[in-house]
Write a protein that holds these residues in place. Structure first.
Motif, PDB file in Angstrom:
ATOM      1  N   THR A 257      31.944  32.303  43.221  1.00 36.00           N
ATOM      2  CA  THR A 257      33.060  31.249  42.766  1.00 36.00           C
ATOM      3  C   THR A 257      32.289  30.419  41.751  1.00 36.00           C
TER       4      THR A 257
ATOM      5  N   ASN B 168      40.083  38.539  37.911  1.00 38.71           N
ATOM      6  CA  ASN B 168      39.480  39.794  37.976  1.00 38.71           C
ATOM      7  C   ASN B 168      39.149  40.397  36.718  1.00 38.71           C
TER       8      ASN B 168
ATOM      9  N   THR C 281      36.774  28.434  40.789  1.00 39.82           N
ATOM     10  CA  THR C 281      37.514  29.586  40.476  1.00 39.82           C
ATOM     11  C   THR C 281      36.806  30.761  40.840  1.00 39.82           C
ATOM     12  N   ARG C 282      37.471  31.763  41.508  1.00 40.61           N
ATOM     13  CA  ARG C 282      36.290  32.958  42.268  1.00 40.61           C
ATOM     14  C   ARG C 282      36.684  33.989  40.958  1.00 40.61           C
TER      15      ARG C 282
ATOM     16  N   ALA D 263      42.322  33.996  41.739  1.00 43.94           N
ATOM     17  CA  ALA D 263      41.105  34.587  41.359  1.00 43.94           C
ATOM     18  C   ALA D 263      41.204  35.194  39.877  1.00 43.94           C
TER      19      ALA D 263
ATOM     20  N   GLN E 196      35.809  37.911  40.268  1.00 47.41           N
ATOM     21  CA  GLN E 196      35.598  39.308  40.886  1.00 47.41           C
ATOM     22  C   GLN E 196      35.495  40.295  39.579  1.00 47.41           C
TER      23      GLN E 196
END
Lengths: 115, 112
Positions: free
Chosen positions: B87, B12, B106-107, B10, B109
């Motif tokens: 995502t 961030n 791909t996530r 992920a 956040q």
């Protein structure tokens, strides 16, 4: 337009039962796609149709899976008999092949659980 | 074998920063590359399409680049917002088959 409509949203069935998933594409779209999504394998193309004719079914995992598109506004994906490993989210998508700058429109999916 | 790789970790980032997501591919000659957004419990939503002869495409805060020599596409979200958290999937279309093959996504956040 209401978008691509899939039913049911959730399906729980017992191993060995027949499951039928339904899809209504966007009016005027001439290609329809069935995808399956799992955590392990991501989005996999199962089969697609152009003008209601199946073009490529090489992604259909086995003979237990079949798909039909009897007319431009309806398609089904059938699993018979179902197995626990078929548990996944199944998406239907459609597109207008004449719109070269636009991608696919996906439905909200059917979450299938086979127990 | 053919592969489409996106960072499975992920990403961030802080609100207001630019998010950059990567899509690499091997053994493909895509005519088109597309990016989609997927929220939990929903189907993917189309964002942008870029052709093999285009280097860059923009739409509002989104920018996509496509380098067929590096076999890579970069997807940028500028001035990111928490609502951009989702995502993001890249997908390739070879043109001849007119069917999309997707990466695993791909996530992203975005935090305050």
């Amino acid at each position: 337009d209401a978008g691509v409509i899939q039913s049911p949203r959730h399906e729980v069935t017992e191993m060995g039962q027949e499951v039928t998933l339904r899809c209504k594409p966007i009016s005027g779209h001439n290609s329809l796609f069935w995808y399956r999504q799992t955590m392990m394998r991501g989005l996999e193309l199962l089969i697609y149709f152009n003008n209601n004719v199946p073009i490529d079914d090489s992604g259909m995992p086995e003979d237990r899976f079949s798909a039909k598109m009897p007319n431009a506004s309806f398609s089904t994906l059938k699993i018979q008999p179902s197995e626990p490993r078929d548990s996944a989210v199944y998406f239907c998508a459609s597109r207008d092949r004449g719109q070269a700058n636009y991608g696919y429109t996906f439905g909200s999916g059917t979450r299938l659980t086979v127990v | 074998s053919q592969k489409i790789e996106q960072n499975s970790e992920a990403l961030n980032i802080q609100e207001g920063k630019t998010a950059t997501l990567t899509c690499n591919y091997t053994n493909y000659s895509p005519a088109y590359l597309q990016w989609y957004r997927q929220d939990p419990g929903r189907g993917p939503v189309f964002l942008l399409l870029i052709r093999e002869n285009e280097k860059e495409k923009r739409k509002e805060r989104l920018k996509v680049t496509f380098d067929t020599t590096l076999k890579q596409s970069l997807f940028h979200i500028t001035a990111s917002q928490p609502a951009d958290s989702a995502t993001y999937l890249c997908a390739l279309d070879t043109g001849t088959a007119s069917k999309l093959t997707f990466g695993t996504g791909t996530r992203l956040q975005v935090t305050l």
